[in-house]
Design a protein around this motif. Structure first.
Motif, PDB file in Angstrom:
ATOM      1  N   GLU A 278       6.896   7.561   6.709  1.00  0.00           N
ATOM      2  CA  GLU A 278       8.314   7.202   6.588  1.00  0.00           C
ATOM      3  C   GLU A 278       8.641   5.844   7.191  1.00  0.00           C
ATOM      4  O   GLU A 278       9.687   5.259   6.891  1.00  0.00           O
ATOM      5  CB  GLU A 278       9.195   8.281   7.222  1.00  0.00           C
ATOM      6  N   HIS A 279       7.752   5.323   8.023  1.00  0.00           N
ATOM      7  CA  HIS A 279       8.002   4.000   8.598  1.00  0.00           C
ATOM      8  C   HIS A 279       7.832   2.883   7.581  1.00  0.00           C
ATOM      9  O   HIS A 279       8.155   1.725   7.864  1.00  0.00           O
ATOM     10  CB  HIS A 279       7.070   3.762   9.794  1.00  0.00           C
ATOM     11  N   MET A 280       7.306   3.197   6.394  1.00  0.00           N
ATOM     12  CA  MET A 280       7.194   2.183   5.350  1.00  0.00           C
ATOM     13  C   MET A 280       8.551   1.563   5.014  1.00  0.00           C
ATOM     14  O   MET A 280       8.640   0.413   4.585  1.00  0.00           O
ATOM     15  CB  MET A 280       6.576   2.791   4.088  1.00  0.00           C
ATOM     16  N   ASN A 281       9.639   2.319   5.199  1.00  0.00           N
ATOM     17  CA  ASN A 281      10.973   1.778   4.926  1.00  0.00           C
ATOM     18  C   ASN A 281      11.293   0.592   5.827  1.00  0.00           C
ATOM     19  O   ASN A 281      12.010  -0.327   5.437  1.00  0.00           O
ATOM     20  CB  ASN A 281      12.034   2.868   5.110  1.00  0.00           C
ATOM     21  N   LEU A 282      10.774   0.628   7.059  1.00  0.00           N
ATOM     22  CA  LEU A 282      10.966  -0.513   7.970  1.00  0.00           C
ATOM     23  C   LEU A 282      10.410  -1.785   7.358  1.00  0.00           C
ATOM     24  O   LEU A 282      11.019  -2.855   7.428  1.00  0.00           O
ATOM     25  CB  LEU A 282      10.248  -0.247   9.294  1.00  0.00           C
ATOM     26  N   LEU A 283       9.226  -1.676   6.772  1.00  0.00           N
ATOM     27  CA  LEU A 283       8.550  -2.846   6.210  1.00  0.00           C
ATOM     28  C   LEU A 283       9.280  -3.351   4.981  1.00  0.00           C
ATOM     29  O   LEU A 283       9.409  -4.560   4.768  1.00  0.00           O
ATOM     30  CB  LEU A 283       7.109  -2.494   5.880  1.00  0.00           C
ATOM     31  N   ALA A 284       9.782  -2.422   4.156  1.00  0.00           N
ATOM     32  CA  ALA A 284      10.494  -2.820   2.943  1.00  0.00           C
ATOM     33  C   ALA A 284      11.759  -3.601   3.264  1.00  0.00           C
ATOM     34  O   ALA A 284      12.182  -4.471   2.488  1.00  0.00           O
ATOM     35  CB  ALA A 284      10.842  -1.578   2.119  1.00  0.00           C
ATOM     36  N   ASN A 285      12.367  -3.321   4.422  1.00  0.00           N
ATOM     37  CA  ASN A 285      13.617  -3.984   4.807  1.00  0.00           C
ATOM     38  C   ASN A 285      13.399  -5.135   5.783  1.00  0.00           C
ATOM     39  O   ASN A 285      14.344  -5.579   6.441  1.00  0.00           O
ATOM     40  CB  ASN A 285      14.566  -2.960   5.419  1.00  0.00           C
ATOM     41  N   ASN A 286      12.175  -5.615   5.874  1.00  0.00           N
ATOM     42  CA  ASN A 286      11.886  -6.745   6.760  1.00  0.00           C
ATOM     43  C   ASN A 286      12.711  -7.961   6.342  1.00  0.00           C
ATOM     44  O   ASN A 286      12.874  -8.252   5.156  1.00  0.00           O
ATOM     45  CB  ASN A 286      10.396  -7.071   6.712  1.00  0.00           C
TER      46      ASN A 286
ATOM     47  N   ALA B 184       0.817  -1.225   0.000  1.00  0.00           N
ATOM     48  CA  ALA B 184       0.000   0.000   0.000  1.00  0.00           C
ATOM     49  C   ALA B 184       0.844   1.265   0.000  1.00  0.00           C
ATOM     50  O   ALA B 184       0.291   2.373   0.066  1.00  0.00           O
ATOM     51  CB  ALA B 184      -0.935  -0.002   1.210  1.00  0.00           C
ATOM     52  N   ASP B 185       2.162   1.127  -0.101  1.00  0.00           N
ATOM     53  CA  ASP B 185       3.068   2.275   0.014  1.00  0.00           C
ATOM     54  C   ASP B 185       2.723   3.387  -0.982  1.00  0.00           C
ATOM     55  O   ASP B 185       2.704   4.570  -0.640  1.00  0.00           O
ATOM     56  CB  ASP B 185       4.510   1.805  -0.193  1.00  0.00           C
ATOM     57  N   PHE B 186       2.416   3.021  -2.221  1.00  0.00           N
ATOM     58  CA  PHE B 186       2.172   4.028  -3.248  1.00  0.00           C
ATOM     59  C   PHE B 186       0.844   4.758  -3.047  1.00  0.00           C
ATOM     60  O   PHE B 186       0.618   5.813  -3.640  1.00  0.00           O
ATOM     61  CB  PHE B 186       2.204   3.374  -4.630  1.00  0.00           C
ATOM     62  N   ASP B 187      -0.032   4.200  -2.221  1.00  0.00           N
ATOM     63  CA  ASP B 187      -1.338   4.822  -1.984  1.00  0.00           C
ATOM     64  C   ASP B 187      -1.389   5.601  -0.675  1.00  0.00           C
ATOM     65  O   ASP B 187      -2.402   6.229  -0.372  1.00  0.00           O
ATOM     66  CB  ASP B 187      -2.429   3.742  -1.968  1.00  0.00           C
TER      67      ASP B 187
END
Length: 454
Positions: free
Chosen positions: A172-180, A91-94
């Motif tokens: 900005e916390h979406m980066n945490l999820l991308a680097n899981n 959902a990052d892009f939305d």
């Protein structure tokens, strides 16, 4: 106040068999509405303007169809289902601002969802007590203290007293999820984590890097619908919440109660619904639209009955949730949850959960009392499960049928599109798309008046 939300409904639901074969876990009905509907309504009431549902691709069409008239809801597909962190990152892009994330299979009170939406600190986790009656090994647990989450543990033997019911993040916390990492490494020695990316593991990374995660304690019960008997628990929690607010009769336009009916409790009747001749209501009752309860039907405990149902002819319903377009008649007995379109007739007895459009044959009986007074153990994905209220009931998948005089032993499950034939004693789970029937051996010999001395 947070204005955006993501609901994660991308799990495959294998532990919920047979009820997640034809629907996502978020589409399991609670109080005759999908869990997702409860969440969307609560988010909307809390001021959220944009809601994204990340759905497992195989069932996304059903979700999209249900929310087709909700302009603030967008449904996107997760074709891989590799874990909650990766589903959320889709959902990052939305997402362009602070947002709330909920698990779509979790029943949470509107008040607790509102508390998460209004969290002053980010990231934050809505945490609920695991409780003494549940095993910590069934959860990703959280160690909580001083209003903070200190660590998350993957299905531990002893650590953590809470589990995460929802999350609040900044974009900005979406980066945490991308680097899981894609595997939950915070486990006790000897444990074997699955290769999935969990949000809680990303929170562990954030905490280890010096970040602070706020903890918001849920004020009301939270139910994670993970196994079949949790459907019973969720419906009971929701029903109790509604019944606590019900203190007097409320009859909509065209609704009526016959003078010969005995009502000992508060009743809500939707438009065009009626309680007819010689009906007994002992407890609180909420009825939808155009439902007829008539001719000596007995309702005990607190019950919810949906729209366009027929309940009549001396049937007995106890502490149940009955779906829309159901028929319960002629001495039928029900205790538990019926999905939509179920037909119960002619001296049958069912306790448990019955899926959509199931036809229960005359005199079908569900056994719930074991001779050893023990509790039934279920094998779910190879692991013995049980020790939970409702485990001795029957769990019947969608579009099933039973024949005359079928017997379902305690805890048995029937897969979708299956039939338990006439006279069968079903003692083990019946797979999807399976017919089981009994064969008789018949013996013939001469008989007549000569056998009586003529």
């Amino acid at each position: 106040m947070i204005k955006q939300a993501v609901i994660l409904d991308a799990g495959r639901g294998t532990k919920l068999w047979p009820f997640a074969q034809l629907r996502s876990k978020g589409m399991i009905p609670v109080g005759n509405q999908p869990v997702l509907r409860h969440q969307v309504d609560a988010l909307r009431d809390a001021g959220v303007k944009k809601i994204i549902i990340v759905s497992v691709a195989t069932h996304a069409g059903l979700v999209r169809n249900h929310f087709r008239n909700d302009v603030e809801v967008e449904v996107i597909n997760d074709c891989l289902s590799q874990g909650s962190a990766f589903s959320l990152h889709l959902a990052d892009f939305d997402i362009d601002d602070h947002f709330v994330a909920l698990h779509g299979d979790t029943l949470i009170s509107p008040a607790d969802i509102a508390a998460l939406v209004n969290s002053p600190a980010l990231p934050a986790v809505l945490v609920s007590p695991i409780g003494e009656k549940r095993r910590k090994q069934d959860f990703i647990s959280c160690s909580v203290g001083d209003g903070k989450v200190h660590a998350c543990w993957g299905h531990p033997r002893s650590r953590g007293e809470h589990f995460a019911a929802g999350f609040a993040f900044a974009q900005e916390h979406m980066n945490l999820l991308a680097n899981n990492s894609g595997i939950f490494t915070s486990v006790e020695v000897g444990a074997m984590p699955a290769q999935e990316g969990y949000i809680e593991m990303s929170l562990n990374d954030y905490i280890r890097d010096g970040g602070t995660v706020a903890a918001i304690e849920a004020k009301e019960p939270v139910v994670d619908i993970d196994k079949p008997w949790h459907i019973l628990e969720a419906n009971n929690v929701h029903k109790n919440r509604l019944m606590t607010q019900l203190t007097e009769n409320r009859l909509a336009e065209g609704a009526s109660i016959h003078p010969t009916a005995y009502v000992d409790g508060a009743v809500v009747l939707g438009e065009g619904s009626s309680i007819g001749r010689n009906v007994t209501v002992e407890g609180k009752l909420i009825v939808g639209k155009n439902t007829r309860i008539d001719n000596g039907a007995i309702l005990r405990g607190d019950n919810i009955i949906g729209d366009n149902c027929t309940v009549r002819d001396g049937c007995l319903i106890e502490s149940s949730t009955i779906g829309h377009k159901c028929y319960v008649g002629h001495g039928a007995e029900m205790d538990g949850v019926l999905f939509n379109g179920v037909y119960l007739f002619h001296y049958m007895e069912i306790s448990g959960v019955v899926g959509e459009n199931v036809d229960i044959g005359a005199a079908t009986v569900c056994g719930t009392l074991r001779f050893d007074d023990g509790q039934t153990r279920h094998r779910i994905k190879g692991r013995l499960e049980g020790e939970h209220s409702g485990c001795d009931g029957s769990f019947i998948g969608d579009y099933c049928r039973t024949g005359v005089n079928a017997i379902l032993m305690p805890g048995v499950k029937m897969g979708v599109y299956s039939i338990c034939g006439a006279g069968v004693m079903l003692q083990e789970d019946l797979p999807d798309n399976t017919l089981v029937y009994a064969e008789q051996t018949l013996h013939k010999k001469p008989w007549g008046p000569e056998k009586y001395g003529w």
